[in-house]
Design an enzyme around this catalytic site. Structure first.
Site, short mmCIF file in Angstrom:
data_model
loop_
_atom_site.label_atom_id
_atom_site.label_comp_id
_atom_site.label_asym_id
_atom_site.label_seq_id
_atom_site.Cartn_x
_atom_site.Cartn_y
_atom_site.Cartn_z
N GLY A 186 0.41 -5.31 0.85
CA GLY A 186 -0.39 -4.83 0.03
C GLY A 186 0.19 -5.52 -1.50
O GLY A 186 -1.25 -6.71 -2.11
N GLU A 199 3.29 -5.59 7.68
CA GLU A 199 3.50 -4.64 7.98
C GLU A 199 3.23 -3.58 9.25
O GLU A 199 3.50 -2.55 10.66
CB GLU A 199 1.47 -4.37 7.93
CG GLU A 199 1.51 -4.23 6.73
CD GLU A 199 1.57 -5.50 5.50
OE1 GLU A 199 2.44 -6.79 5.54
OE2 GLU A 199 0.76 -5.77 4.59
N GLU A 214 -0.19 -9.42 -1.27
CA GLU A 214 -1.35 -9.74 -0.69
C GLU A 214 -2.40 -9.89 -2.24
O GLU A 214 -2.71 -10.80 -2.76
CB GLU A 214 -2.49 -8.34 0.16
CG GLU A 214 -1.69 -8.98 1.67
CD GLU A 214 -2.31 -7.67 2.77
OE1 GLU A 214 -2.39 -6.91 2.42
OE2 GLU A 214 -3.27 -7.55 3.25
N ALA A 248 0.61 -0.85 0.20
CA ALA A 248 0.12 -0.23 0.37
C ALA A 248 0.59 1.02 0.15
O ALA A 248 2.14 0.94 0.37
CB ALA A 248 -1.05 0.01 1.31
C1 HXC Z 1 5.39 4.23 -0.67
C2 HXC Z 1 7.12 3.61 -1.48
C3 HXC Z 1 6.84 2.93 -0.73
C4 HXC Z 1 5.28 2.18 -0.03
C5 HXC Z 1 8.73 2.25 -1.83
N1 HXC Z 1 8.29 3.90 -1.67
N2 HXC Z 1 7.43 1.24 -0.64
N3 HXC Z 1 6.31 4.27 -1.49
N4 HXC Z 1 4.65 3.23 -0.16
N5 HXC Z 1 4.91 0.78 -0.04
C6 HXC Z 1 9.41 4.33 -2.45
C7 HXC Z 1 10.03 4.54 -1.50
O1 HXC Z 1 9.57 6.18 -1.10
C8 HXC Z 1 11.18 5.32 -2.43
O2 HXC Z 1 10.43 6.62 -3.22
C9 HXC Z 1 11.06 4.46 -3.90
O3 HXC Z 1 9.50 3.61 -3.67
C10 HXC Z 1 12.26 3.44 -4.17
O4 HXC Z 1 12.12 2.45 -2.77
P1 HXC Z 1 13.58 2.64 -2.12
O5 HXC Z 1 13.14 2.88 -0.47
O6 HXC Z 1 14.74 3.40 -2.05
O7 HXC Z 1 13.96 1.67 -2.86
P2 HXC Z 1 15.16 0.47 -1.63
O8 HXC Z 1 16.01 0.73 -1.05
O9 HXC Z 1 15.31 -0.54 -2.98
O10 HXC Z 1 14.31 -0.66 -1.36
C11 HXC Z 1 13.63 -1.73 -1.68
C12 HXC Z 1 12.02 -1.42 -0.19
C13 HXC Z 1 11.84 -0.39 0.18
C14 HXC Z 1 13.13 -2.39 0.86
C15 HXC Z 1 11.03 -2.29 -1.06
O11 HXC Z 1 11.11 0.40 -0.49
C16 HXC Z 1 10.43 -0.69 1.59
O12 HXC Z 1 10.99 -1.54 2.14
N6 HXC Z 1 9.30 -0.24 0.97
C17 HXC Z 1 8.13 -0.30 1.67
C18 HXC Z 1 8.28 -1.53 2.36
C19 HXC Z 1 6.10 -2.01 2.76
O13 HXC Z 1 6.24 -1.63 3.88
N7 HXC Z 1 5.24 -2.51 2.29
C20 HXC Z 1 4.04 -2.07 2.92
C21 HXC Z 1 3.34 -1.51 3.26
S1 HXC Z 1 1.99 -1.31 4.13
P3 HXC Z 1 11.72 7.94 -3.11
O14 HXC Z 1 10.58 9.81 -3.85
O15 HXC Z 1 12.74 7.97 -1.75
O16 HXC Z 1 12.51 7.79 -4.14
C22 HXC Z 1 1.05 -2.02 2.82
C23 HXC Z 1 -0.50 -2.96 3.43
C24 HXC Z 1 -1.32 -1.99 4.56
O17 HXC Z 1 0.80 -3.19 2.54
C25 HXC Z 1 -2.82 -1.15 4.01
C26 HXC Z 1 -2.68 -0.20 5.58
C27 HXC Z 1 -4.54 0.08 4.96
#
Ligand code: HXC
Length: 259
Positions: free
Chosen positions: A110, A133, A113, A65
């Site tokens: 997500g 999450e 999922e 997400a």
């Molecule tokens: C928004 C995201 C994102 C996300 C990555 N980006 N994941 N933006 N939402 N879920 C963005 C980063 O901010 C960054 O933007 C760009 O994408 C590249 O990501 P990096 O982190 O620089 O890349 P990297 O170092 O290769 O790391 C990859 C990664 C990391 C390990 C996947 O991005 C990460 O941990 N992402 C989050 C994963 C996560 O927690 N997902 C679950 C979300 S919760 P900029 O602008 O800095 O370049 C979910 C359910 C929730 O899914 C439901 C709630 C209702």
């Protein structure tokens, strides 16, 4: 169909949705979820589309997400966001056509999922699955607590959700989250080849088989077996059953008409 955050193509009866917000690793913001909804609705109503493959552009399948979008949400907005994504994923799961996730990279939160709402997951060697999450103070809520438990068992689901450990493609295959692992550069071809094989079978039987498995998982065994009987009854009412069995007896290939 033209979209901003996904690419939608149809070739030889196979629709391919490519999640395409690479700057945010294909994170699922509202716009992307709306586009996904429209593309899936098109697949549902269009006879030309026989099966659907979902994949991602760049190094992610979907990194979850959109954290930027939801960081200031309160309780109700968080709940609504979960409901919105659940609706889209339920539509993918309920599509009366086979759906394969071709998982090319990060399938986190997500993203994992989304892949689990598909019938089958083929992982490229660089695929990474995880439910991070609880690092964000929330729980998986685009279906993850339920679909992951059903796919890999409650114990493994709890381990993955509580530790947030990411697993690579091979481990995902070992625990039954991925159906198979393939070389990265052949991923889409492998997904298309499996889809082509599925589409060569009796289409209505595939449709009823999907209903039997999906609906049956929500039922106790007795009622699930009743459902299975009802659905095979529907199969026996099809021309495809007549053709499939006649072809066997006549030692020839079947030609199915989807009737
Ligand atoms: C928004 C995201 C994102 C996300 C990555 N980006 N994941 N933006 N939402 N879920 C963005 C980063 O901010 C960054 O933007 C760009 O994408 C590249 O990501 P990096 O982190 O620089 O890349 P990297 O170092 O290769 O790391 C990859 C990664 C990391 C390990 C996947 O991005 C990460 O941990 N992402 C989050 C994963 C996560 O927690 N997902 C679950 C979300 S919760 P900029 O602008 O800095 O370049 C979910 C359910 C929730 O899914 C439901 C709630 C209702």
């Amino acid at each position: 169909m033209e979209f901003q955050n996904i690419i939608f193509e149809v070739e030889d009866g196979i629709a391919v949705i490519t999640m395409n917000r690479p700057k945010a690793l294909n994170a699922l913001n509202n716009e992307t979820l709306y586009e996904l909804t429209d593309a899936v609705a098109y697949c549902a109503k269009t006879a030309e589309v026989k099966g659907l493959i979902i994949t991602g552009a760049g190094k992610a399948f979907v990194a979850g997400a959109d954290i930027v979008q939801m960081k200031d949400y309160g309780s109700e907005q968080g709940r609504d966001y979960a409901g919105f994504a659940q609706d889209v994923f339920n539509k993918i799961e309920a599509l009366e056509k086979p759906v394969i996730a071709a998982v090319n990279g990060y399938a986190l939160g997500g993203g994992c999922e989304l892949s689990m709402a598909c019938d089958i997951r083929i992982a490229g060697e660089r695929a990474v699955f995880g439910q991070p999450e609880v690092n964000l103070g929330i729980i998986p809520c685009f279906g993850g607590t339920q679909r992951l438990s059903r796919l890999v068992g409650a114990g493994k689901a709890k381990e993955l959700i509580f530790t947030t450990d990411y697993i690579k493609a091979e481990e995902a295959e070992k625990i039954g989250l991925a159906n198979k692992v393939v070389a990265q550069d052949t991923l889409l071809d492998e997904a298309k080849a499996m889809m082509t094989k599925i589409l060569s079978k009796a289409p209505l039987a595939i449709k009823y088989g999907k209903v039997a498995i999906n609906k049956g998982l929500d039922l106790d065994l007795k009622n699930a077996l009743e459902l299975e009987k009802d659905l095979v009854g529907l199969c026996f009412a099809t021309d495809d059953q007549k053709e499939g069995m006649a072809a066997f007896v006549e030692k020839r290939d079947a030609t199915f008409s989807s009737k």
